[in-house]
Write an enzyme that holds these catalytic residues in place. Structure first.
Site, PDB file in Angstrom:
ATOM      1  N   ARG A 165     110.098 -56.498  16.663  1.00 32.68           N
ATOM      2  CA  ARG A 165     109.970 -56.643  15.314  1.00 32.68           C
ATOM      3  C   ARG A 165     109.602 -55.470  14.597  1.00 32.68           C
ATOM      4  O   ARG A 165     108.509 -54.629  15.008  1.00 32.68           O
ATOM      5  CB  ARG A 165     108.769 -57.829  14.825  1.00 32.68           C
ATOM      6  CG  ARG A 165     108.826 -57.975  13.368  1.00 32.68           C
ATOM      7  CD  ARG A 165     107.651 -59.046  13.062  1.00 32.68           C
ATOM      8  NE  ARG A 165     108.360 -60.427  13.676  1.00 32.68           N
ATOM      9  CZ  ARG A 165     109.061 -61.220  12.922  1.00 32.68           C
ATOM     10  NH1 ARG A 165     109.877 -60.939  11.756  1.00 32.68           N
ATOM     11  NH2 ARG A 165     109.558 -62.125  13.355  1.00 32.68           N
ATOM     12  N   GLU A 223     101.292 -66.250  32.696  1.00 33.05           N
ATOM     13  CA  GLU A 223     100.225 -66.106  31.869  1.00 33.05           C
ATOM     14  C   GLU A 223     100.385 -66.963  30.410  1.00 33.05           C
ATOM     15  O   GLU A 223      99.665 -66.969  29.843  1.00 33.05           O
ATOM     16  CB  GLU A 223      99.739 -64.896  31.725  1.00 33.05           C
ATOM     17  CG  GLU A 223      99.457 -64.141  32.886  1.00 33.05           C
ATOM     18  CD  GLU A 223      98.662 -62.676  32.638  1.00 33.05           C
ATOM     19  OE1 GLU A 223      97.533 -62.291  32.447  1.00 33.05           O
ATOM     20  OE2 GLU A 223      99.565 -61.768  32.567  1.00 33.05           O
ATOM     21  N   SER A 251     105.222 -67.891  24.906  1.00 31.29           N
ATOM     22  CA  SER A 251     105.779 -69.421  24.743  1.00 31.29           C
ATOM     23  C   SER A 251     107.268 -69.585  24.777  1.00 31.29           C
ATOM     24  O   SER A 251     107.930 -68.568  24.178  1.00 31.29           O
ATOM     25  CB  SER A 251     105.222 -70.162  23.473  1.00 31.29           C
ATOM     26  OG  SER A 251     105.862 -71.381  23.314  1.00 31.29           O
ATOM     27  N   GLU A 269     109.058 -57.885  22.758  1.00 31.68           N
ATOM     28  CA  GLU A 269     107.722 -57.268  22.383  1.00 31.68           C
ATOM     29  C   GLU A 269     106.526 -58.183  22.008  1.00 31.68           C
ATOM     30  O   GLU A 269     106.893 -59.398  21.599  1.00 31.68           O
ATOM     31  CB  GLU A 269     108.157 -56.682  21.026  1.00 31.68           C
ATOM     32  CG  GLU A 269     106.929 -55.625  20.477  1.00 31.68           C
ATOM     33  CD  GLU A 269     107.250 -55.129  19.252  1.00 31.68           C
ATOM     34  OE1 GLU A 269     106.798 -54.034  18.951  1.00 31.68           O
ATOM     35  OE2 GLU A 269     107.707 -55.949  18.228  1.00 31.68           O
ATOM     36  N   ALA A 270     105.255 -57.912  22.395  1.00 36.28           N
ATOM     37  CA  ALA A 270     104.390 -58.597  22.158  1.00 36.28           C
ATOM     38  C   ALA A 270     104.284 -59.141  20.769  1.00 36.28           C
ATOM     39  O   ALA A 270     104.592 -58.364  19.622  1.00 36.28           O
ATOM     40  CB  ALA A 270     103.065 -57.969  22.271  1.00 36.28           C
ATOM     41  N   ASP A 288      94.668 -77.852  36.497  1.00 35.62           N
ATOM     42  CA  ASP A 288      94.865 -78.749  35.562  1.00 35.62           C
ATOM     43  C   ASP A 288      96.202 -78.319  34.701  1.00 35.62           C
ATOM     44  O   ASP A 288      96.834 -79.031  33.958  1.00 35.62           O
ATOM     45  CB  ASP A 288      93.743 -78.682  34.351  1.00 35.62           C
ATOM     46  CG  ASP A 288      92.468 -79.638  35.123  1.00 35.62           C
ATOM     47  OD1 ASP A 288      92.957 -80.372  35.956  1.00 35.62           O
ATOM     48  OD2 ASP A 288      91.565 -79.504  34.732  1.00 35.62           O
ATOM     49  N   ARG A 321     103.265 -69.980  28.663  1.00 38.51           N
ATOM     50  CA  ARG A 321     103.768 -71.561  28.824  1.00 38.51           C
ATOM     51  C   ARG A 321     105.187 -71.591  29.286  1.00 38.51           C
ATOM     52  O   ARG A 321     106.269 -70.953  28.384  1.00 38.51           O
ATOM     53  CB  ARG A 321     103.573 -72.370  27.439  1.00 38.51           C
ATOM     54  CG  ARG A 321     103.779 -73.706  27.582  1.00 38.51           C
ATOM     55  CD  ARG A 321     103.339 -74.602  26.376  1.00 38.51           C
ATOM     56  NE  ARG A 321     104.367 -74.224  25.422  1.00 38.51           N
ATOM     57  CZ  ARG A 321     103.675 -73.785  24.173  1.00 38.51           C
ATOM     58  NH1 ARG A 321     102.572 -73.242  24.115  1.00 38.51           N
ATOM     59  NH2 ARG A 321     104.598 -73.684  23.111  1.00 38.51           N
TER      60      ARG A 321
END
Length: 298
Positions: free
Chosen positions: A271, A179, A199, A237-238, A146, A181
Site C-alpha cells: 500500500r 501465525e 488473514s 506487505e504488513a 485449541d 489465520r
C-alpha cells in the site's frame, strides 16, 4: 475406492444423540473411557463405518468424522473429499475435561463431578473438536491446540504459533510458519509464512465457493490479508489487505481488480504510504528468502 474404519463413539444417555467418533487407526484398539461416561451421562459404543465414495456428500456424523480424521492424518489433502452439508451432520458439543456432552448437560455433569471433588472445565462449545484430542500428526508444533480444529491438514514441518489458527478442510502442504489465520478451504504451499494476525479468506463466510490458495515461498506480513490466491514467490506487505474487488495499480500505471491478479506468481503487493493506493510490483532478485529451516525441523 471404499474406505472402512473402526471407531469409538460417545452417545448422550438421555437423548441418544451421537456426540463424536474417534478413529484411532488400525494399530490401536478403539476403546476409551472418560469421567462423563463413568458418571452415566454418556456411553461409549464401538462402530464400523464405510465410505463408498469420498466425492459424494457425507451421510451421517460417523461419515463426517472419518473424513475429518483422514484429513488430519494426511491420508487425503484439503478438497480431497466432499464436505457439503457437514455442519448439519455434526453435533454441537460442550468439550470438557470429562469428555464431550450436550451443552444442556454441563450443569448435571458439574454437579455429579463436584460430589467426587472434581472440577469441570469447558474448553469450547462447537461442532468441531480440537484436532489434538483425536489425531497427532508427526513433525508439527502447535503452541495452542485449541486453535487447530479436527480436519486441519498440517504437513510435516508446520509450526502453528499461539495466535495461529487452522480450520477444517484447510492447511499446509509443506513446512510452513502459521501465525495468522488459515480459514476453511484454504491451502498454503511449502515454505510459506502466514504472519502474525494475517488473514486468508475462506469458503464459509458468505457462502463463497472459490478456493483460496497460497503458493510456495510466500510471505503474508503481519496484519495483512488476502481474498485472492497467490502463486509462488509472492509477498504481501504488513497491513495490506487485497480482496477480489480491490483496485490495484500495476507497474505500468494501469489499474485492475485484485481478482485479475489471483494466482499469479512473483508479486509484491504493497500500500503506497503517500497515496494509500494498493500497488503490485514484480519481484525478481529482491524476493523473500523463505522460512528459517531450523525452526521447522520438527
Amino acid at each position: 475406492m471404499s474406505i472402512t474404519a473402526t471407531g469409538h463413539s460417545y452417545i448422550d444417555v438421555e437423548t441418544g444423540t451421537q456426540l463424536d467418533v474417534w478413529y484411532p487407526g488400525e494399530e490401536v484398539e478403539p476403546a476409551r473411557s472418560c469421567l462423563a461416561e463413568q458418571l452415566g451421562i454418556i456411553r461409549g459404543q464401538r462402530i464400523e463405518k464405510t465410505i463408498e465414495d469420498l466425492n459424494a456428500p457425507a451421510v451421517d456424523l460417523a461419515d463426517a468424522y472419518l473424513r475429518l480424521h483422514l484429513l488430519s492424518r494426511r491420508e487425503i489433502r484439503p478438497h480431497g473429499a466432499n464436505f457439503d452439508g457437514i455442519f448439519g451432520l455434526m453435533t454441537n458439543c460442550a468439550w470438557t475435561n470429562a469428555g464431550p456432552v450436550l451443552p444442556e448437560r454441563v450443569g448435571h455433569l458439574q454437579a455429579q463431578a463436584a460430589s467426587r471433588g472434581i472440577s469441570i472445565s469447558v474448553t469450547s462449545l462447537d461442532k468441531f473438536p480440537r484436532m489434538t484430542d483425536y489425531v497427532i500428526p508427526s513433525g508439527v508444533r502447535i503452541a495452542d491446540a485449541d486453535r487447530v480444529r479436527l480436519g486441519a491438514h498440517l504437513a510435516d514441518g508446520t509450526t502453528v504459533m499461539h495466535e495461529g489458527f487452522c480450520n477444517f478442510n484447510a492447511g499446509t502442504l509443506g513446512p510452513s510458519m502459521v501465525e495468522g489465520r488459515i480459514s476453511a478451504g484454504v491451502v498454503v504451499g511449502a515454505n510459506s509464512d502466514i504472519g502474525g494476525s494475517a488473514s486468508i479468506m475462506g469458503t464459509l463466510s458468505g457462502g463463497g465457493k472459490e478456493t483460496i490458495a497460497v503458493g510456495e515461498n510466500c510471505l503474508l506480513g503481519a496484519n495483512s490479508g488476502i481474498g485472492i490466491s497467490l502463486g509462488d514467490n509472492c509477498t504481501v506487505e504488513a497491513g495490506c489487505y487485497v480482496t477480489a474487488g480491490s483496485r490495484v495499480t500495476l507497474p505500468d500505471g494501469s489499474v485492475v481488480k485484485g481478482n485479475d491478479l489471483s494466482g499469479k506468481s512473483g508479486m509484491l503487493l504493497i500500500r503506497n504510504s503517500t497515496s494509500g493506493a494498493i500497488e503490485m510490483r514484480v519481484l525478481d532478485t529482491a524476493k523473500w528468502e523463505g522460512i528459517n529451516e531450523a525452526l521447522h525441523d520438527n
